[in-house]
Design a protein around this motif. Sequence first.
Motif: not given
Length: 394
Positions: A39-42, A372-383, A28-29
């Motif tokens: 990027p670690e969700g913190v 969407i909250n852009i800051a909720g993404l990271n390099a893994r979840t963008v794709p 889930k994202i």
Amino acid sequence: MFDALKEKPADKILALGQAFREDPRETKIDLGVGVYKTPEGVTPVMRAVKAAEKQLWEAETTKAYTALAGEPAFADAMIALVLGDAVARDQVSAIATPGGTGAVRQAFDLVKMANPGGRVFVSDPTWPNHLSILAHMGIEVVMYRYFDPETVGVDFTGMMADLDGLRAGDVVLLHGCCHNPTGANLNMTEWRAVVDLLNARGALPMIDIAYQGFGDGLEADAAAVRFVAENCPEMLIAASCSKNFGIYRERTGILMAVAQDKSLQKVTQGNLAYLNRQNYSFPPDHGARLVTMVLTDPALRADWQSELEDVRLGMLKLRETLAAELQRLSGSDRFGFVAQHRGMFSRLGATPEQVERLRAEHAIYMIGDSRINIAGLNARTVPILAKAMIEVGV
């Protein structure tokens, strides 16, 4: 008495967060709640804030009440941050508030005191709590067009046409930068046209600036606010320290009232202090004191600005990466707006049905209007997001 109370509708954003927490899927994202995350969700405590907190812990000798309006040093530091040298300090009245939300509420209270029949013009869309507070207070709301879903940018023609209906004493609520929820901002040419219209109609600008430093930088993000302050007889500014200082739970904000006529400062300041007394007496001080320390200590301020710039550039990189991945998968440049928007939010242009499919089929949570909250993404979840968007037909 309590049996006369009626059930209130759940806050959609908070309800979405609860649904996310209850979802057992490990993939889930969360792109819903507007809180900055690494990027670690913190959501971290910023280095300068942590250092200031340590200094404060060692030096603080009392927890006695602060002043009704909050500490003058906090007001001075925040006025300088937001307004720079756009106006003289004695043209500004200010009170510390519990977060930016408290500043918004106090601003509406001041408006209601000064002009009980005044209307508040609000962008369509806007931060939902703007509308909730206005409805609770019984203030008449007039929506003005702002976002064009076709161009995924500002509908400036529609906006100006709707603001043409302003009357003297009306208030126009504007976002200083990083428009929430769209991420689409007015340019300076458009700001000039808005100011000319407001002045011609005798309307009061009220600017909510909650994301200074998250868009194009601290100074650039304040440019519109400063322009309005220089060119309008009066204005209100509700500013939040939650995001750019990362002190969400400390509830630190400020309401400023700017008047070109300096003789109005004393009575305005007195009315603002009166509102604090009626609503919560003395404002919270811990977060405000940390902000003051950071802004007035050269070393702390330099470190804060450096970390804030890293945050800003990180979100811009995520925007650019998502736009590029969507272009690669779709073979179209129709998602280029994602890289052009600023701040934490963008509207993706998905229908409510597509948003529901993203949640049900891909465990991707976003607001129903596809914010969407852009800051909720990271390099893994963008794709992952990009692929899911194409699969559901966005």
